[in-house]
Scaffold this active site. Sequence first.
Site, mmCIF file in Angstrom:
data_model
loop_
_atom_site.group_PDB
_atom_site.id
_atom_site.type_symbol
_atom_site.label_atom_id
_atom_site.label_comp_id
_atom_site.label_asym_id
_atom_site.label_seq_id
_atom_site.Cartn_x
_atom_site.Cartn_y
_atom_site.Cartn_z
ATOM 1 N N VAL A 1 -1.383 7.187 8.242
ATOM 2 C CA VAL A 1 -2.405 6.161 8.413
ATOM 3 C C VAL A 1 -2.073 4.975 7.505
ATOM 4 O O VAL A 1 -2.723 4.748 6.484
ATOM 5 C CB VAL A 1 -3.825 6.703 8.124
ATOM 6 C CG1 VAL A 1 -4.870 5.654 8.501
ATOM 7 C CG2 VAL A 1 -4.093 7.997 8.862
ATOM 8 N N PRO A 2 -1.045 4.208 7.889
ATOM 9 C CA PRO A 2 -0.756 3.003 7.114
ATOM 10 C C PRO A 2 -1.956 2.057 7.215
ATOM 11 O O PRO A 2 -2.490 1.838 8.304
ATOM 12 C CB PRO A 2 0.472 2.405 7.813
ATOM 13 C CG PRO A 2 0.972 3.450 8.744
ATOM 14 C CD PRO A 2 -0.136 4.382 9.007
ATOM 15 N N HIS A 3 -2.382 1.527 6.094
ATOM 16 C CA HIS A 3 -3.574 0.691 6.086
ATOM 17 C C HIS A 3 -3.480 -0.358 4.990
ATOM 18 O O HIS A 3 -2.762 -0.168 4.016
ATOM 19 C CB HIS A 3 -4.829 1.543 5.886
ATOM 20 C CG HIS A 3 -4.806 2.323 4.612
ATOM 21 N ND1 HIS A 3 -4.095 3.509 4.478
ATOM 22 C CD2 HIS A 3 -5.384 2.100 3.418
ATOM 23 C CE1 HIS A 3 -4.254 3.977 3.252
ATOM 24 N NE2 HIS A 3 -5.035 3.131 2.577
ATOM 25 N N ALA A 4 -4.224 -1.448 5.205
ATOM 26 C CA ALA A 4 -4.214 -2.520 4.211
ATOM 27 C C ALA A 4 -5.355 -3.478 4.480
ATOM 28 O O ALA A 4 -5.810 -3.634 5.616
ATOM 29 C CB ALA A 4 -2.892 -3.279 4.257
ATOM 30 N N ARG B 1 0.835 -1.209 0.000
ATOM 31 C CA ARG B 1 0.000 0.000 0.000
ATOM 32 C C ARG B 1 0.868 1.256 0.000
ATOM 33 O O ARG B 1 0.603 2.218 -0.718
ATOM 34 C CB ARG B 1 -0.953 -0.018 1.213
ATOM 35 C CG ARG B 1 -1.676 1.306 1.471
ATOM 36 C CD ARG B 1 -2.436 1.803 0.247
ATOM 37 N NE ARG B 1 -2.916 3.154 0.413
ATOM 38 C CZ ARG B 1 -2.245 4.264 0.092
ATOM 39 N NH1 ARG B 1 -1.013 4.194 -0.383
ATOM 40 N NH2 ARG B 1 -2.790 5.452 0.249
#
Length: 147
Positions: A64-67, A50
């Site tokens: 906001v690291p997201h996956a 991401r």
Amino acid sequence: MDLSTIILPEHVFIGVAAPTKWRALQMLSSKAASCFSLDGGAVLRALETREKLGTTGIGNGVAVPHAAIAGMTRPRGLLVRFSHPVDFEAIDDIPTEWAFVLLFGEGGRSEYLNVLAAIARRLRTEGVLAAMKQAKSAAELYSIFQG
């Protein structure tokens, strides 16, 4: 949206040290894997994939690291305050002090957007980020963030 169902008090960490964005993603993946009983390698690969699409550093010292993670049935998150700001190549070039790690199921992408919007609204509330910076413990940080 009630963020207290997504980020629990035991999923708040302060003083996390990481010299680079990529090392930060490793640390965050490890914490998420431990908290949510997930495979750390799978979480790391998903977060790195991401991040390679574009920075998750949204500005004002926040990332906001997201996956999407296979097998997750609902969004889960971590709130992390780094011991020293990390260069997440944010859109405003301000180093990242805060990471909100969001993991969600393959079918939960629209739900993720609602969570992100709720976090953004909370952080835009006057005085919240300043108060979060002054928090001395994870419990105090959680209390301030949840309002």
